[in-house]
Structures are given as C-alpha cells and as structure tokens.
Design an enzyme around this catalytic site. Sequence first.
Site, PDB file in Angstrom:
ATOM      1  N   ALA A 112      42.136  51.979  49.957  1.00  0.00           N
ATOM      2  CA  ALA A 112      42.227  50.858  50.895  1.00  0.00           C
ATOM      3  C   ALA A 112      43.696  50.558  51.173  1.00  0.00           C
ATOM      4  O   ALA A 112      44.592  51.064  50.479  1.00  0.00           O
ATOM      5  CB  ALA A 112      41.533  49.633  50.317  1.00  0.00           C
ATOM      6  N   LYS A 113      43.965  49.754  52.146  1.00  0.00           N
ATOM      7  CA  LYS A 113      45.338  49.307  52.410  1.00  0.00           C
ATOM      8  C   LYS A 113      45.263  48.067  53.281  1.00  0.00           C
ATOM      9  O   LYS A 113      44.306  47.890  54.033  1.00  0.00           O
ATOM     10  CB  LYS A 113      46.128  50.399  53.142  1.00  0.00           C
ATOM     11  CG  LYS A 113      47.625  50.282  52.953  1.00  0.00           C
ATOM     12  CD  LYS A 113      48.046  50.851  51.617  1.00  0.00           C
ATOM     13  CE  LYS A 113      49.542  50.834  51.418  1.00  0.00           C
ATOM     14  NZ  LYS A 113      49.916  51.589  50.210  1.00  0.00           N
TER      15      LYS A 113
END
Length: 423
Positions: A112-113
């Site tokens: 994720a980011k």
Amino acid sequence: MTTTSRPFRSDNPALDNALGQLAGAVQILGYHEGIHETLATPRREINVAVPLRRDDGHVQVFRGHRVQHNVSRGPGKGGLRYHPSVDIDEVRALAMLMTWKCAVVDLPYGGAKGGIDIDPAEHSAAELERVTRRYTSEIMPLIGPTQDIMAPDMGTGEREMAWVMDTYSVNVGHTIPAVVTGKPLAIGGSRGRGTATARGIVHVADAALTHAGERIKGSRVAVQGFGKVGANAAQIFSDEGAVVTHVSDAFGAVRDDDGLDIEALLAHVAAAGSVVGFERGDAVDGASVLTADVDVLVPAAIDSVLTVDNANDVRARFVVEGANGPTTQEADTILGKNGVTIVPDILANAGGVIVSYFEWVQANQTYWWTDAEIEDRLAGRMRSAYAEVAHHAHDHDLTLRDAALVIGVQRVADAHRLRGLYP
Ligand code: NAD
C-alpha cells in the site's frame, strides 16, 4: 491511470516503470492476461480532499490518496509521503513496489502507499498536525492494524506517525499502536527501526561481495544521499571496515580517497545542515559520486539518478539500491551489459519494512524485543532473502532484479490462486 484498454501502461514515468517491471516478470513466469491484469490493478483506492485551516486563518485544500495495491498475503503495508509532486499514479506505483518488496522478503503483508501533495517545508508543525489528523480521519474506514498499516516515507517521520496513531485511536476509543509503524519508541516504536534500512543494505552488500569472493573490509564505497538511509549506511559500512571515499547530499559532495571520517562528517552535517564545507575531505561535484572509482555504489537519495546518460561511466562493480527506483530501465540494461551487479531496491532497501513488521508484531503482542533480537532477526531475513534471490537468478539465468521480481510476483499470484476468486 492513463491506460489503453488494459492497465499495463501509464503516462506517469514511475507507474510506467512499475508496470514495465511487472510485465517483464509476468512474461518470464508465462502468466496469462487475466493474472497480469489482476496483479496490475490496485485492489482499493481512496482520494480525499484535505482542507487545512492555515495559521493565518485562510483555508487551503490539498489532495490526499491511499492505494492498497494488493492485500492477498495480508494487510496493506506502506508509507505516507508528503511532497508537492504526489499524485495518484505515483502512489499507485509505490504501492505496487511495496507488494513485491513485502513478498520477496516473505512478510505477511500486501502493498500500500499514501500521500498528500503538500510541501512540509512550507508549513508549521501545527499545520502539519492538522493536515495529518484530517487525512487520517478521511481514510479511517480503510486503515487499521489488520487492514492497512502506515509508516513514514519522504516528508514524514515518527512525529506524523504518532499523530496518525493518536487520531485513529481516539476515534476507535482505545490505544491501537499497531495501526502505524515507525512510531517514537516511547509509544510503541521498535528498537533498531531508525537504522534498519541502512543495516539491511550493508547485509546484502556484504552477501553480494562474499558471493563474488570479495570482502566488505577494505572495499571502497560511494554513497549518494546523506539522510536516514545514506548517512546510516555510510556509518555502518565504515564500522565494518569499508573505505567510504565519496558522499553527497542535495547540496554537494565530499571525497577522501583514504576514507572519509563518517563520525566527523555526521557532526559537521548536524551543525551545518549539509556535507558541504566539511574540511577533512575535498569538495567535489555531486554527480561525480555516481561514477566514482569504487567497488560499491549506494544510491540512497532519489529516483532515476542512474540513466542512459551516465550508466556507461559507472565504475563500481556493485550497485546496491538504497533509494526506490534509482536506476532507469535503460540504465539497468547498460549496467548489466557492463557486468555490474545490481542489488535491486525491492530487496536491498527492505530492511525498513522488515523492522516495521517486527514493530507491528511487538505491538500486537505488547512484548518488546531487545536491540540484539532485532538485529539478529533482521540479519537472518535479509541474508536468507538475498540467498534465495541469488539462487533463483543463478538457476534461471536472470539478473538479481528480475529474480527478485519473479519471486515476489509469483508469491502474490500463488496467494490469488490458492484463495480463489470470490464469488
Ligand atoms: P532523507 O530525506 O532522510 O534523505 C535523503 C538524502 O538525499 C538527503 O541527504 C538529501 O540531501 C539527499 N538528496 C536529495 N536529492 C539529492 C540529489 N539530487 N543528489 C544527492 N543527494 C540528494 O530520505 P531517506 O529516508 O534517507 O530516503 C532516501 C531514499 O531511500 C528514498 O528513495 C526513499 O524512498 C528510500 N527508502 C527509505 C527508507 C527508509 O527507511 N527511510 C526505506 C526504503 C527506501
């Protein structure tokens, strides 16, 4: 995403690069288009407006994003970036890299980011706190210790992680340290997190040198970037007996062919804010660090610094990628042809997310490990991941980058296959 009918290309260079790397791994693995499309497409994305009341009373609105690229092997895991150039495609690219990175070092996470298009240097601490808390509350439904765990990235640090944890915890009604990693030690951070990425870089550099019949002691090293990753890496290389001859930051570079005194350089940077002006070395051009006559080059600053323009001038025989994406695809090909061994970012800089995982495990158990326990477990994971990638590269005649990507992509594809497709 700007695409043709399938999400395999992008106008954004970072996303196009990430999609190109995935396409290469998919081709090697012989996967069909359905799996390729599944792996190329982020599972969930959220775009939020982040209105900020400035200290002078007026309101400014920023754009925030959180992308969970893949959650098949566990919760999303990835940093929060504050930089004016942040946009959804860059966040998609970084989230995808996190998926492969977590898989290649076998952490039970997806990738994720997150990011906000804000320049932290332009804002007071009070404004940054309001932005962080508002962003956190906007993305609350998507994050959590079993859903998506945030960490620092460019422009954020343990201060921001403390604000995210507090905002989340206050809204839930009790303290939940495992919603973020990279927190201050006093509220559930882990020992060894600050130096983990650098320590991991030195482990894989040592493994690569040993594999080639060489030794870290006495090897010559150049480091681009003197921040959290570069400065710690320079220090640890030096402690291990390597000769660090070149170091740069955004403002300039210094060189000493007999080896820079890194302790003294750290003290200088603490006082002066830059390596520039360090008297126990010669001032040199920043770009020259990348083409220095050394054994090991560690790019540990920004992306796309090794390009078609300088790749043929690189004299190091080992490039250990501390930064994310420092080598363009063209430069990668040139360096490979020139016999340079590249330890790729998704392996070389994974020490940070490994100790983030340790922090999450400790927070979930509310039981804290010692420095020695952290360092031993980090060394074990980095060295076994390196050995696995090196074996795969050798057995299948691949570069370390392709081998790392293939291992990471295959693990994620296997998780999809074993879990099946719902409904
Ligand atoms: P940082 O902000 O602490 O340090 C960055 C350093 O790079 C600074 O010294 C800065 O002056 C220097 N720099 C910037 N532009 C430069 C240029 N053009 N030439 C030379 N030096 C330049 O950041 P960091 O946390 O050390 O991260 C560095 C890189 O490592 C980034 O690509 C980041 O995504 C990656 N990374 C960091 C971690 C981590 O744990 N911090 C983990 C994995 C990957």
